[in-house]
Design a protein around this motif. Structure first.
Motif, PDB file in Angstrom:
ATOM      1  N   SER A 139      48.862  62.976  36.320  1.00  0.00           N
ATOM      2  CA  SER A 139      49.694  61.922  36.040  1.00  0.00           C
ATOM      3  C   SER A 139      49.855  60.774  37.313  1.00  0.00           C
ATOM      4  O   SER A 139      49.353  61.192  38.417  1.00  0.00           O
ATOM      5  N   VAL A 140      50.118  59.739  36.761  1.00  0.00           N
ATOM      6  CA  VAL A 140      50.130  58.585  38.062  1.00  0.00           C
ATOM      7  C   VAL A 140      51.675  57.788  37.748  1.00  0.00           C
ATOM      8  O   VAL A 140      52.118  57.786  36.773  1.00  0.00           O
ATOM      9  N   ARG A 141      51.893  57.408  38.999  1.00  0.00           N
ATOM     10  CA  ARG A 141      53.455  56.428  38.840  1.00  0.00           C
ATOM     11  C   ARG A 141      53.340  55.085  39.260  1.00  0.00           C
ATOM     12  O   ARG A 141      54.090  54.400  39.489  1.00  0.00           O
ATOM     13  N   HIS A 142      51.760  54.564  39.241  1.00  0.00           N
ATOM     14  CA  HIS A 142      51.728  53.248  39.619  1.00  0.00           C
ATOM     15  C   HIS A 142      52.235  52.231  38.527  1.00  0.00           C
ATOM     16  O   HIS A 142      52.075  52.581  37.258  1.00  0.00           O
ATOM     17  N   PRO A 143      52.750  51.107  38.747  1.00  0.00           N
ATOM     18  CA  PRO A 143      52.927  50.068  38.000  1.00  0.00           C
ATOM     19  C   PRO A 143      51.946  49.597  37.113  1.00  0.00           C
ATOM     20  O   PRO A 143      50.751  49.501  37.501  1.00  0.00           O
ATOM     21  N   PRO A 144      52.074  49.005  35.882  1.00  0.00           N
ATOM     22  CA  PRO A 144      50.952  48.612  35.107  1.00  0.00           C
ATOM     23  C   PRO A 144      50.327  47.547  35.611  1.00  0.00           C
ATOM     24  O   PRO A 144      51.009  46.536  36.345  1.00  0.00           O
ATOM     25  N   ILE A 145      49.088  47.380  35.359  1.00  0.00           N
ATOM     26  CA  ILE A 145      48.294  46.141  35.991  1.00  0.00           C
ATOM     27  C   ILE A 145      48.655  44.942  34.859  1.00  0.00           C
ATOM     28  O   ILE A 145      48.259  45.029  33.745  1.00  0.00           O
ATOM     29  N   ARG A 146      49.165  43.790  35.355  1.00  0.00           N
ATOM     30  CA  ARG A 146      49.299  42.738  34.662  1.00  0.00           C
ATOM     31  C   ARG A 146      48.432  41.599  34.696  1.00  0.00           C
ATOM     32  O   ARG A 146      48.176  40.818  33.540  1.00  0.00           O
ATOM     33  N   HIS A 147      47.612  41.447  35.718  1.00  0.00           N
ATOM     34  CA  HIS A 147      46.422  40.651  35.826  1.00  0.00           C
ATOM     35  C   HIS A 147      45.739  40.864  36.815  1.00  0.00           C
ATOM     36  O   HIS A 147      46.004  41.776  37.734  1.00  0.00           O
ATOM     37  N   ILE A 148      44.559  40.093  37.007  1.00  0.00           N
ATOM     38  CA  ILE A 148      43.725  40.505  38.155  1.00  0.00           C
ATOM     39  C   ILE A 148      44.067  39.826  39.357  1.00  0.00           C
ATOM     40  O   ILE A 148      44.511  38.866  39.509  1.00  0.00           O
ATOM     41  N   ARG A 149      43.902  40.640  40.494  1.00  0.00           N
ATOM     42  CA  ARG A 149      44.430  40.214  41.841  1.00  0.00           C
ATOM     43  C   ARG A 149      43.391  39.102  42.278  1.00  0.00           C
ATOM     44  O   ARG A 149      42.303  39.136  41.966  1.00  0.00           O
ATOM     45  N   SER A 150      43.772  38.008  43.062  1.00  0.00           N
ATOM     46  CA  SER A 150      43.085  36.804  43.263  1.00  0.00           C
ATOM     47  C   SER A 150      41.943  37.398  44.201  1.00  0.00           C
ATOM     48  O   SER A 150      41.101  36.678  44.242  1.00  0.00           O
ATOM     49  N   SER A 151      42.311  38.473  45.154  1.00  0.00           N
ATOM     50  CA  SER A 151      41.207  38.838  45.847  1.00  0.00           C
ATOM     51  C   SER A 151      40.114  39.427  45.356  1.00  0.00           C
ATOM     52  O   SER A 151      38.943  39.561  45.815  1.00  0.00           O
ATOM     53  N   SER A 152      40.276  40.046  44.029  1.00  0.00           N
ATOM     54  CA  SER A 152      39.369  40.773  43.275  1.00  0.00           C
ATOM     55  C   SER A 152      38.069  39.879  42.428  1.00  0.00           C
ATOM     56  O   SER A 152      37.024  40.468  42.014  1.00  0.00           O
ATOM     57  N   LEU A 153      38.389  38.478  42.366  1.00  0.00           N
ATOM     58  CA  LEU A 153      37.463  37.940  41.915  1.00  0.00           C
ATOM     59  C   LEU A 153      37.066  36.562  43.008  1.00  0.00           C
ATOM     60  O   LEU A 153      37.879  36.034  43.210  1.00  0.00           O
ATOM     61  N   SER A 154      35.784  36.198  43.001  1.00  0.00           N
ATOM     62  CA  SER A 154      35.238  35.409  43.902  1.00  0.00           C
ATOM     63  C   SER A 154      33.834  34.884  43.212  1.00  0.00           C
ATOM     64  O   SER A 154      33.386  35.412  42.506  1.00  0.00           O
ATOM     65  N   TRP A 155      33.614  33.704  43.698  1.00  0.00           N
ATOM     66  CA  TRP A 155      32.412  33.115  43.431  1.00  0.00           C
ATOM     67  C   TRP A 155      31.374  32.633  44.678  1.00  0.00           C
ATOM     68  O   TRP A 155      32.139  32.274  45.584  1.00  0.00           O
ATOM     69  N   ASP A 156      30.296  32.995  44.591  1.00  0.00           N
ATOM     70  CA  ASP A 156      29.352  32.781  45.939  1.00  0.00           C
ATOM     71  C   ASP A 156      29.716  31.535  46.481  1.00  0.00           C
ATOM     72  O   ASP A 156      29.270  30.437  45.776  1.00  0.00           O
ATOM     73  N   SER A 157      30.091  31.117  47.642  1.00  0.00           N
ATOM     74  CA  SER A 157      30.160  29.979  48.278  1.00  0.00           C
ATOM     75  C   SER A 157      29.037  29.310  48.664  1.00  0.00           C
ATOM     76  O   SER A 157      29.095  28.111  48.712  1.00  0.00           O
ATOM     77  N   GLN A 158      28.316  29.902  48.765  1.00  0.00           N
ATOM     78  CA  GLN A 158      26.811  29.581  49.074  1.00  0.00           C
ATOM     79  C   GLN A 158      26.317  28.691  47.626  1.00  0.00           C
ATOM     80  O   GLN A 158      25.311  27.871  47.978  1.00  0.00           O
ATOM     81  N   ARG A 159      26.754  28.985  46.606  1.00  0.00           N
ATOM     82  CA  ARG A 159      26.385  28.183  45.421  1.00  0.00           C
ATOM     83  C   ARG A 159      27.205  26.872  45.405  1.00  0.00           C
ATOM     84  O   ARG A 159      27.064  26.259  44.353  1.00  0.00           O
ATOM     85  N   GLY A 160      28.018  26.902  46.089  1.00  0.00           N
ATOM     86  CA  GLY A 160      28.724  25.366  46.155  1.00  0.00           C
ATOM     87  C   GLY A 160      30.120  25.588  45.186  1.00  0.00           C
ATOM     88  O   GLY A 160      30.249  24.387  44.587  1.00  0.00           O
ATOM     89  N   VAL A 161      30.530  26.785  44.583  1.00  0.00           N
ATOM     90  CA  VAL A 161      31.742  26.903  43.835  1.00  0.00           C
ATOM     91  C   VAL A 161      32.562  27.370  44.611  1.00  0.00           C
ATOM     92  O   VAL A 161      32.652  28.315  45.393  1.00  0.00           O
ATOM     93  N   LYS A 162      34.026  26.927  44.231  1.00  0.00           N
ATOM     94  CA  LYS A 162      35.188  27.449  44.705  1.00  0.00           C
ATOM     95  C   LYS A 162      35.358  29.042  44.793  1.00  0.00           C
ATOM     96  O   LYS A 162      34.946  29.461  43.928  1.00  0.00           O
ATOM     97  N   THR A 163      35.939  29.438  45.889  1.00  0.00           N
ATOM     98  CA  THR A 163      35.988  30.811  45.939  1.00  0.00           C
ATOM     99  C   THR A 163      37.428  31.393  45.642  1.00  0.00           C
ATOM    100  O   THR A 163      37.534  32.484  45.465  1.00  0.00           O
ATOM    101  N   ASP A 164      38.362  30.421  45.885  1.00  0.00           N
ATOM    102  CA  ASP A 164      39.791  30.610  45.484  1.00  0.00           C
ATOM    103  C   ASP A 164      39.925  30.718  44.120  1.00  0.00           C
ATOM    104  O   ASP A 164      39.940  29.744  43.474  1.00  0.00           O
ATOM    105  N   VAL A 165      40.188  31.827  43.568  1.00  0.00           N
ATOM    106  CA  VAL A 165      40.374  31.992  41.982  1.00  0.00           C
ATOM    107  C   VAL A 165      41.968  32.397  41.801  1.00  0.00           C
ATOM    108  O   VAL A 165      42.229  33.523  42.216  1.00  0.00           O
ATOM    109  N   ASP A 166      42.680  31.987  41.104  1.00  0.00           N
ATOM    110  CA  ASP A 166      43.973  31.978  40.753  1.00  0.00           C
ATOM    111  C   ASP A 166      44.029  33.208  39.736  1.00  0.00           C
ATOM    112  O   ASP A 166      43.499  32.701  38.425  1.00  0.00           O
ATOM    113  N   SER A 167      44.437  34.067  39.989  1.00  0.00           N
ATOM    114  CA  SER A 167      44.566  35.186  38.887  1.00  0.00           C
ATOM    115  C   SER A 167      45.496  34.755  37.865  1.00  0.00           C
ATOM    116  O   SER A 167      45.247  35.473  36.690  1.00  0.00           O
TER     117      SER A 167
END
Length: 252
Positions: free
Chosen positions: A34-62
């Motif tokens: 059993s676990v007591r963690h709250p349900p996940i409602r969205h992706i954390r903003s730090s969990s998704l990114s795009w490679d900055s060397q590709r010239g694409v923004k890395t800040d992803v708003d969850s």
């Protein structure tokens, strides 16, 4: 290269005792207790990114991602996804991408920004698609990577400098790409995989300039020319053409 956080593969069901019980997606009890963690409602903003060397923004708003009704994956609000598309749990569709009818994304698959996928195409587990388009009725097996940079460098004053890789990979219709194969994006022109091509497991396709795959590839390696042939053969062809052009012309 795209990154995504791990997703919990269970749902939470409240028991008669008021505690939360984890259940796997197939309905069986989770072995982790059993676990007591709250349900996940969205992706954390730090969990998704795009490679900055590709010239694409890395800040992803969850908050721009929403859980897809058919499979439990996540799609960006700006993506155009047909209602019949299945996005399994753990799969992510980034901004501006277009997914046709009856597309199926396996768990862990990542569809990068502005990728197009044609109807009835199946994308396997942990596949990574960026800087590319995929045609209709294709099968992209587990672990395939399409559209990433190729291995290209220039030597300038004794230093290795990365050669710009700014173009795309274009996959035709009815193409099948084997597990863990890599189709690099183009540096001079787009990498093109023609209709009905079949590519084996563990194949790397890194095409030279003006190359195009028009038939199935069963051996790993580098390919060049139009139609694409093994790179050594292509270089021999180029050398022979140069020899012919240097031959003295007979007087008319």
């Amino acid at each position: 290269m795209c990154r995504a956080s791990s997703f919990l593969l269970y749902r939470r069901v409240s028991s008669a005792w008021g505690r939360t019980l984890p259940f796997l997606s197939n309905g069986n009890r989770s072995p982790y207790g059993s676990v007591r963690h709250p349900p996940i409602r969205h992706i954390r903003s730090s969990s998704l990114s795009w490679d900055s060397q590709r010239g694409v923004k890395t800040d992803v708003d969850s908050s721009e991602f929403k859980k897809w009704h058919n499979g439990g994956g996540w799609i960006h609000s700006s993506a155009k996804v047909e209602p019949t598309v299945v996005v399994e749990i753990g799969a992510v569709v980034h901004s501006g991408s277009v997914l046709g009818a009856n597309v199926h994304l396996g768990s862990g698959a990542i569809v990068g920004p502005d990728v197009g996928i044609g109807q009835a195409t199946k994308i396997g587990y942990n596949a990574s698609l960026c800087n590319c388009s995929i045609g209709d009725h294709c099968i992209i097996h587990n672990g395939v990577s399409v559209g990433q940079d190729g291995f290209g460098f220039d030597v300038v004053e004794g230093r290795m400098l990365k050669k710009p890789q700014l173009l795309h990979a274009r996959i035709g219709n009815h193409v099948e790409i084997g597990a863990n194969s890599c189709i690099d994006r183009g540096s001079w022109r787009d990498t093109i995989i023609g209709d009905h091509s079949k590519i084996d497991n563990l194949v790397q396709v890194r095409l030279a300039a003006n190359s195009c795959v028009t038939k199935s590839i069963n051996e790993p390696g580098d390919y060049g020319g139009f139609p694409a042939v093994p790179i050594r053969e292509w270089r021999k062809q180029i050398a022979k053409i140069r020899q012919i052009t240097k031959m003295p012309q007979s007087p008319k």
